[in-house]
Every structure is written in structure tokens, then in C-alpha cells.
Scaffold this active site. Sequence first.
Site, short mmCIF file in Angstrom:
data_model
loop_
_atom_site.label_atom_id
_atom_site.label_comp_id
_atom_site.label_asym_id
_atom_site.label_seq_id
_atom_site.Cartn_x
_atom_site.Cartn_y
_atom_site.Cartn_z
N ARG A 72 -2.31 -0.64 -2.27
CA ARG A 72 -1.94 0.77 -2.35
C ARG A 72 -0.42 0.81 -2.27
NH1 ARG A 72 -7.35 1.31 0.17
NH2 ARG A 72 -8.45 2.57 -1.35
N ASP A 131 -9.76 7.52 -8.42
CA ASP A 131 -9.01 8.75 -8.74
C ASP A 131 -7.51 8.64 -8.42
OD1 ASP A 131 -9.58 8.73 -6.05
OD2 ASP A 131 -10.34 10.79 -5.96
N THR A 189 -14.72 1.77 -8.88
CA THR A 189 -14.83 2.21 -7.48
C THR A 189 -16.30 2.25 -7.09
OG1 THR A 189 -14.60 4.11 -5.99
CG2 THR A 189 -14.58 4.62 -8.33
N ASP A 201 -17.60 4.26 -5.16
CA ASP A 201 -17.99 5.62 -4.75
C ASP A 201 -18.71 6.44 -5.82
OD1 ASP A 201 -16.86 5.12 -2.31
OD2 ASP A 201 -14.91 5.96 -2.86
N ASP A 224 -17.43 8.48 -7.77
CA ASP A 224 -16.93 9.85 -7.65
C ASP A 224 -15.91 10.20 -8.74
OD1 ASP A 224 -14.99 8.14 -6.75
OD2 ASP A 224 -14.41 9.36 -5.02
N GLY A 253 -9.16 0.73 -3.86
CA GLY A 253 -10.16 -0.13 -3.23
C GLY A 253 -10.79 -1.08 -4.24
N ARG A 290 -16.35 8.80 2.14
CA ARG A 290 -15.59 9.76 2.96
C ARG A 290 -15.69 11.18 2.40
NH1 ARG A 290 -10.35 6.25 3.34
NH2 ARG A 290 -11.14 6.08 1.26
P1 ATP Z 1 -10.65 4.17 -4.37
O1 ATP Z 1 -11.40 5.36 -4.93
O2 ATP Z 1 -11.47 2.94 -4.39
O3 ATP Z 1 -9.99 4.42 -3.05
P2 ATP Z 1 -8.24 4.83 -5.75
O4 ATP Z 1 -7.74 4.43 -7.08
O5 ATP Z 1 -8.62 6.28 -5.59
O6 ATP Z 1 -9.45 3.88 -5.41
P3 ATP Z 1 -5.95 5.20 -4.00
O7 ATP Z 1 -5.51 4.39 -2.85
O8 ATP Z 1 -6.26 6.64 -3.80
O9 ATP Z 1 -7.19 4.42 -4.63
O10 ATP Z 1 -4.83 5.11 -5.14
C1 ATP Z 1 -4.31 3.86 -5.58
C2 ATP Z 1 -2.84 3.97 -5.82
O11 ATP Z 1 -2.57 4.92 -6.87
C3 ATP Z 1 -1.98 4.49 -4.67
O12 ATP Z 1 -1.71 3.52 -3.69
C4 ATP Z 1 -0.71 4.90 -5.40
O13 ATP Z 1 0.11 3.79 -5.66
C5 ATP Z 1 -1.25 5.45 -6.72
N1 ATP Z 1 -1.29 6.91 -6.63
C6 ATP Z 1 -2.19 7.70 -6.00
N2 ATP Z 1 -1.84 8.99 -6.07
C7 ATP Z 1 -0.65 9.05 -6.72
C8 ATP Z 1 0.26 10.08 -7.10
N3 ATP Z 1 0.01 11.34 -6.79
N4 ATP Z 1 1.37 9.72 -7.79
C9 ATP Z 1 1.62 8.44 -8.11
N5 ATP Z 1 0.82 7.42 -7.77
C10 ATP Z 1 -0.30 7.70 -7.10
#
Ligand code: ATP
Length: 325
Positions: free
Chosen positions: A75, A106, A129, A131, A133, A14, A175
Site C-alpha cells: 500500500r 477498489d 480481491t 472480497d 466487492d 491486498g 469489513r
Molecule cells: P483490497 O480490496 O484487497 O484491499 P485495494 O486495491 O482496494 O485492495 P487499497 O489498499 O485500498 O487496496 O489500495 C491500494 C493502493 O491504491 C493504495 O495503497 C494507494 O497506493 C492506491 N490508492 C488508493 N486510493 C487512492 C487515491 N485516492 N489516490 C491515489 N492512489 C490511491
Amino acid sequence: MTQIKNIGLYTSGGDAPGMNAAIRAVVRTALYYDIAVTGIIRGYEGMIRGDFVPMHRKSVSNIVQRGGTILKTARSEQFKTAEGRKIAYENLKKNNIDALIAIGGDGTFTGAKIFGQEFDIPVLGLPGTIDNDLAGTDFTIGYDTAINTVVDAVDKIRDTAESHDRLFIVEVMGRDSGLIALRTGIAAGAEAILIPENKTGMAGLFDRLENGRKDKTSRIIIAAEGDDAGGAFEIGRIITEKFPHYDTRVSILGHIQRGGKPTCMDRVLASRVGVAAVEALRDGRSGEMVGVIHNEISYTPFDHAIKHSHEINAKFLKIVEILSL
Ligand code: ATP
């Protein structure tokens, strides 16, 4: 000192206000140390597609104050597969990228951790982020802006609540985490805060509505998206059923919380960790998120950074209870 020549920089997951300030800090610091920076467009998606742009001093002009991310974000399901990550690594090699800086949450760090273990490339992360978190930093880039946006919106809703003697349930983002709700609830003078971490929130609210002061003309309840009661509309339905004498309304703030120009605090945090990340790569660090704890730069292994504790500061809930008397 590790000889890094070309840092691949990306934003992922995000978007969050302050990501641009972090991009600017990384690019300018790298140039300061004679290191090239390649922008990777749309995070892991762009890494797999080979969507790369060289970043210069000018590429990051006039962005410190802008929300969103000039590198775009996405994503990527393909990056979760070993084949996808192999394609990504080959693209990096082809473009002579020999280190990575990821800005995200994360999920982004989970991907970065796996990638850094599979391939011989140093990777560092910056906490981006709204959040808040992540473990290993007191605040994440974007959180301060988001909570200020929420407080500003709730202040406006309060005008209507007060004028019409209404009870408003305001749903904010979160969430899995109630950290946005927790702080904004205090700052906006909420009657109650409903968050996923607290399973007795609704019972406390009922008690408050039943036995609390009767002469209040407006009431604001802040509910995190992932609260236990099933969302703001469900909470509104339950309150209307139990307390029909309240004129109850629901307002869902939604995506306005993710946008807008970053606050000074977010710009400063983003700039500090951006500078520190480039310096950390030069010092040979890898597999860590760069954050700020007690006003000092800190380095936290990805594994630990993504294991944010769901224990909230119970004192914050008590503060709301005391101050909404
Ligand atoms: P936010 O907290 O704002 O949602 P985020 O970094 O947690 O941000 P995610 O959509 O959970 O956002 O993760 C971003 C991208 O990281 C995913 O679309 C994916 O490409 C990669 N990713 C997440 N989990 C994995 C995993 N287990 N293995 C490989 N890549 C991953």
C-alpha cells in the site's frame, strides 16, 4: 490497433489467490502479440521507487497454482499525492513503459483512474480481491478460493461444535461487504449470517435462538468482520449474556482466507481477464476494469467498478432462514 510496446504490470492492495494466474496470462498474452512486459514490484510503491523487472516466458513458469503474488504487493501513501504520481510517471517513461495493467481492488483502481487522467498512458485493471466487492464483474479473482477456504474451515469447526454441543460464531473477512459471509453461510449450513449490509441480523438471530428448534446439537453463526454488532467477540459476549445455556465459542478465521492455491474457477477467471486485458490495450481501450459478466468478458470504467452496490441479494438471507429450520 494501438501500437503498445511495453506493458507495466503490477499487483496492489491486498493479495488474492489467482493473482499469479493473472500475471502469467498477461505476460504470456503480451509475448504472443510481441509486446514486452515489465513487472513493477510492490505496486505503486515500486512504481515510485523504480523497482522494475523484465518479465519473460520463464518468469511466469510454475506459478498458475500458487497463491499470493510473485510481483509482491503493497500500500503506498505517496502515490496518493500528485508529487508521488509524477515520480512514478517519470520512472515509467525512463523505462519505456507505454501502458499499464493493474491487478487489485477498489483502492488500486482509484489510483489507476487518477493516474490515467493525469498522464498520457493507457491503464486497464483486473479485479483481484477476495472480497468480490467490485461492480462490473460477477466474481473477482480470489473470491472463489477464499470462500472454499472458509467452508473447509467451518466444516472442521462443525466437528467440534457437534461433538461438544456448542454454538460457534465464526468471523470471516469483509469489513465493508458481507459477500464472503453470505455464500459461505449457505454452503456451511449456518444458523444465521451477520453482515454489515443487514441491520436486523442480530434481532433475527435472537429470535431464532429464543424460538427456534431446541433439539439442535450444534449451531454455526457466520459473522463478517464489519458486521453491525461490533465483531465476533462482542457477539459472543451478548449471546452468552442473553442465552447462558448455550456453550458459546468464537473463532476468527483471519488471514488463512487470503492464502492458498487458487481454485480452478479463480485460475480460469484470472486467465480469461488477463488475456482480454492485453487484447483490450491493443484495441485502444483504457480507464476500464476487465471482468466477466454472465460468462462474457466485460469492460467497466474504473469509476463505476469501484462503486460496488451494497445491496445484497436478500434471497440469500431467506435461504439461510429456510434451510436452518
Ligand atoms: P483490497 O480490496 O484487497 O484491499 P485495494 O486495491 O482496494 O485492495 P487499497 O489498499 O485500498 O487496496 O489500495 C491500494 C493502493 O491504491 C493504495 O495503497 C494507494 O497506493 C492506491 N490508492 C488508493 N486510493 C487512492 C487515491 N485516492 N489516490 C491515489 N492512489 C490511491
